[in-house]
Scaffold this motif. Structure first.
Motif, short mmCIF file in Angstrom:
data_model
loop_
_atom_site.label_atom_id
_atom_site.label_comp_id
_atom_site.label_asym_id
_atom_site.label_seq_id
_atom_site.Cartn_x
_atom_site.Cartn_y
_atom_site.Cartn_z
N ASP A 49 60.03 23.39 32.77
CA ASP A 49 61.51 23.39 32.94
C ASP A 49 61.66 23.94 34.30
O ASP A 49 62.53 24.27 34.70
CB ASP A 49 62.18 24.03 31.80
N GLY A 51 61.40 27.10 35.05
CA GLY A 51 62.45 28.30 34.93
C GLY A 51 61.88 29.56 35.29
O GLY A 51 62.55 30.55 34.85
N LYS A 65 66.90 26.28 36.34
CA LYS A 65 66.28 25.17 36.00
C LYS A 65 67.00 23.80 36.67
O LYS A 65 66.38 23.07 36.86
CB LYS A 65 66.40 25.01 34.35
#
Length: 248
Positions: A49, A51, A65
């Protein structure tokens, strides 16, 4: 050592598998641009992701994200790639080369049916001039992608549930590995270096112009080693050549 010159190998379809948004831009986007300019259809597969790309306290990682998806899509567009697949359920920073990950990449290979799969070199632990620990997510993706190509993608008895999805086995002709200590193929990207720089600049959440200049320097050094302006380097595996396909 081999340098690819015109005419160089151009796949009909290529799949590039990476851990994070921006990985491909560092190692391979100049080559991708040459392929798309020559008519190849290239698909990106981003596994995590992305992130964990902000270390500030209180950072909005959910928004990050979303931002990184947008940045990757814009970056891919700069080098002629419109097909970007984002896998679900894999967190940035804690990726492991699990059987589930191998199956997910196998699924993508059977969907895309690429001639070439490109990813990181799974053997690289310490990168650069012994000054950079290769991200474990990179190695996890590389290992999973390697074994997705063989044996999983081409073997009917492996992940038989993919057959129920209508995904028949597919055999890949070649693999290209970037971030390798043992490159054997230098691709001249002198004509696409500006597109690579533009692709890198699509990731402002992660780095600034200094990083773009650093990467351009790496490509210039690689090019100088083989007598061209800029180059990207790869370790390659060749399972089947075009003439092999002609005899089938």
């Amino acid at each position: 050592m081999e340098i690819e010159r015109e005419p160089f190998y151009i796949p009909q379809r290529a799949l590039v598998v990476a851990a994070h948004a921006d990985d491909i831009e560092f190692g391979a986007s100049g080559t991708v641009a040459r392929w798309t300019e020559a008519g190849a259809h290239v698909t990106y597969c981003i596994v995590t992701d992305s992130g964990a790309g902000n270390n500030e306290p209180g950072a909005d990682l959910e928004q990050l994200k979303k931002t990184r998806i947008e940045e990757q899509q814009a970056s891919a567009h700069e080098v002629g790639v419109e097909d970007v697949i984002f896998l679900q359920g894999y967190r940035d920073g804690i990726l492991e080369p699990t059987m589930a990950l191998r199956k997910d990449i196998t699924r993508v290979i059977r969907q895309v049916q690429p001639n070439v799969v490109m990813t990181f070199d799974p053997e690289t632990v310490i990168a650069g001039n012994r000054d950079y620990i290769n991200h474990p997510d990179h190695r996890a993706v590389a290992q999973a992608a390697l074994y997705a190509v063989f044996p999983s993608a081409g073997a009917r008895p492996i992940f038989m549930e993919l057959l129920d999805e209508g995904l028949e086995p597919h055999e890949v002709d070649r693999m290209y590995f970037f971030l390798s200590h043992d490159p054997d193929t230098y691709v001249d990207i002198s004509t696409t270096i500006k597109r690579k720089a533009s692709a890198l600049r699509c990731h402002p959440s992660q780095f600034d112009e200094r990083v773009v200049e650093m990467v351009m320097g790496w490509n210039a050094e690689a090019g100088e080693a083989v007598g061209v302006g800029h180059a990207e380097v790869f370790r390659t595996l060749v399972f089947r050549r075009p003439e092999d396909n002609e005899t089938e």
